[in-house]
Design an enzyme around this catalytic site. Structure first.
Site, short mmCIF file in Angstrom:
data_model
loop_
_atom_site.label_atom_id
_atom_site.label_comp_id
_atom_site.label_asym_id
_atom_site.label_seq_id
_atom_site.Cartn_x
_atom_site.Cartn_y
_atom_site.Cartn_z
N GLY A 75 0.83 -1.21 0.00
CA GLY A 75 0.00 0.00 0.00
C GLY A 75 0.86 1.25 0.00
N GLY B 281 -0.11 4.55 0.52
CA GLY B 281 -0.65 5.77 1.11
C GLY B 281 0.46 6.46 1.89
N GLY C 291 2.44 3.96 4.28
CA GLY C 291 3.31 3.02 3.58
C GLY C 291 4.50 3.72 2.95
N ASN D 142 -5.65 0.96 10.98
CA ASN D 142 -6.41 1.54 12.09
C ASN D 142 -7.34 0.55 12.75
OD1 ASN D 142 -5.55 4.26 12.12
ND2 ASN D 142 -6.79 4.71 10.31
N LYS E 26 -6.05 4.12 21.84
CA LYS E 26 -6.18 5.02 20.69
C LYS E 26 -7.65 5.26 20.35
CE LYS E 26 -3.95 6.31 16.41
NZ LYS E 26 -3.41 5.90 15.09
N ASN F 226 -13.39 11.10 15.66
CA ASN F 226 -13.59 10.74 14.25
C ASN F 226 -15.08 10.58 13.96
OD1 ASN F 226 -10.79 10.23 14.75
ND2 ASN F 226 -10.70 8.90 12.96
#
Lengths: 319, 319
Positions: B21, B23, B26, B116, B198, B206
């Site tokens: 990945g 993003g 990564g 996540n 977290k 969020n």
């Protein structure tokens, strides 16, 4: 030549009625009461010219009826003292009531709020003698389709009661006015019991339709997670009502839930307002019920979260 | 002439690493590990051509560093077996993992999810030998600012642990790789304890940033009703974690709350995805924590409502 206003009102023995607000509810009930021969005066704003020109137009069941000339005024002073006031403003305009009501009152004027949710009777009781306040719930599907024009899809009924007393002669007399105008009216001893029953549907469906992104009731019913929230919210409303002494059977909530899928892609009134960027009646439908639930010690976490989200979503970000 | 790929990788004694990945996560960790001399292969999609042309560009603290040539491949088969895989895909692409991981594995390949939320380690454990699965939490502020380019605003740290065991030699060796690359890494015995910590911030902020209409954290902090919801949600997360055996002190949640106003108009990653109409990681941040809370018998009504609303808002309307 326009007839003198006194000529177009009913006989002098009948009650003088004022309708405060020319939304669909005010136009419809006011027009029905006028067509039944009552002396009805309308306090309106933007609809004044339209009503002056062509009266109040009422469309229902393929028929068109017109109240013409209709007694429409644009200031409360012009309306003057009456015997009975129906308050049909959106609750978001309640801050205008002190100014608008005063010229309409004499010592015995009865004031009936036909507005949504909880707290409107109590607010009126700070403006007029508390014993003169009544409230009504409107079970009706209607829409203001043009200035001074209302279309009624389902006449339904009205539930009427005193603010803080059992029904009496006055209550029944006002109920009879509705009935004589062709509107079924149930007179009840405990108005707030009826209001809590209505909230069992309104709190979850009006609320989630906005909070879940502006979706009609069929989209709520198509999402199992939201259906679970509807049921959990209904359960919280029952809990809050019970803590306040309004014992509503579980089956009533179940019935309210079951009728919803048959309503199709229905947009609750709050959603219609929200999508049109008009003020949403957050306080009477979610705020005041929440405050009363808290006062009675009921645990209602979902009602709390929904209220917090709605206040933000409609732009009321203050405490 | 492009050097042979084997020439640009580190010495043959070092571990072969694959980054799954491209993003910001990564690209950033992969580039840091490559710049520290490790043999890193990137499995990328749309960024392939950019990386082929100018390598991986890393902007941090006013400096620009480049990994060139970088070993970027567009199929897992080209990457081939490695010793260590970092999974940095969005969890919404996890359905591609069975296909993507297979060619990267030998019997001892360690697979570390840096994704996540909860549940990613367990999902990987269905695809590779469960004892080979680790997970890490990335405390970093970074952004993919162009194809093959990442900008790091705050390097932060990584918290690393085994899926279902205390840290061992392997865990510490991987931690040392991060440290040697300049990334502080805390190796922990109970990964899920760190993940729940977290979530204490992520679940309310969020979630409410999306559900309250797409607002940054300062707007949440400015609305007392939403602040009350943040606190109540944090409390539910603590309750759920405690029911699962992760006892997180109240003061930790309080601290998480207190740092937020200082973040200004911060958009949580889920909100950024939501506003960009990209898939939102609803399941690992809200869905799986909710399922685990339920399994442990914790009462979490707000987490339930928030999850239901988010699923609808992001377009996942199925059960």
């Amino acid at each position: 030549m326009t007839p003198d206003r006194s000529d177009v009102e009913g006989g002098s023995s009948s009650k003088r009625i004022a309708i405060l607000g020319a939304g669909s509810i005010g136009l419809y009930y006011g027009a029905r009461l006028a067509l039944a021969g009552n002396r009805v005066r309308f306090l309106v704003r933007s609809d004044r010219d339209a009503i002056e020109t062509r009266g109040i137009v009422l469309r229902e069941g393929g028929k068109v009826e017109t109240v013409f000339p209709a007694n429409a005024f644009s200031s409360a002073e012009e309306v003057g003292p009456v015997d009975l006031v129906f308050v049909t403003l959106k609750t978001t305009a309640n801050f205008e009531l002190p100014r608008l009501l005063k010229p309409l009152l004499h010592a015995q004027t009865a004031v009936v709020t036909l507005q949504n949710g909880l707290g409107n009777e109590d607010f009126l009781a700070t403006l007029v003698p508390p014993e003169n306040v009544l409230g009504g719930l409107c079970f009706i599907a209607s829409m203001r389709t043009a200035p001074g024009e209302v279309t009624c899809f389902q006449r339904g009924s009205v539930t009427l009661g005193e603010r803080a007393a059992a029904a009496g002669d006055r209550t029944r007399a006002i109920g009879a006015l509705f009935e004589q105008a062709g509107i079924p009216c149930r007179v009840v001893d405990r108005l707030d019991d009826a209001r809590w029953r209505k909230l069992i549907w309104n709190i979850p469906f009006n609320g989630l339709s906005i909070a879940a992104g502006g979706i009609p009731t069929d989209a709520i019913c198509a999402n199992p997670a939201l259906v679970a929230e509807v049921r959990a919210l209904m359960s919280e409303v029952l809990t809050a009502a019970a803590a306040l002494g309004y014992v509503i059977p579980e089956e009533f909530a179940q019935k309210q839930f079951e009728v919803t899928p048959g309503m199709g892609a229905y947009q609750p009134s709050s959603l219609v307002d929200f999508l049109a960027k008009r003020p949403v009646e957050v306080d009477p439908i979610w705020g005041e019920p929440l405050r009363r639930a808290h006062a009675a010690g009921a645990k209602v976490p979902r009602m709390e979260m929904l209220y917090a989200l709605l206040k933000q979503l409609v732009g009321e970000t203050r405490a």
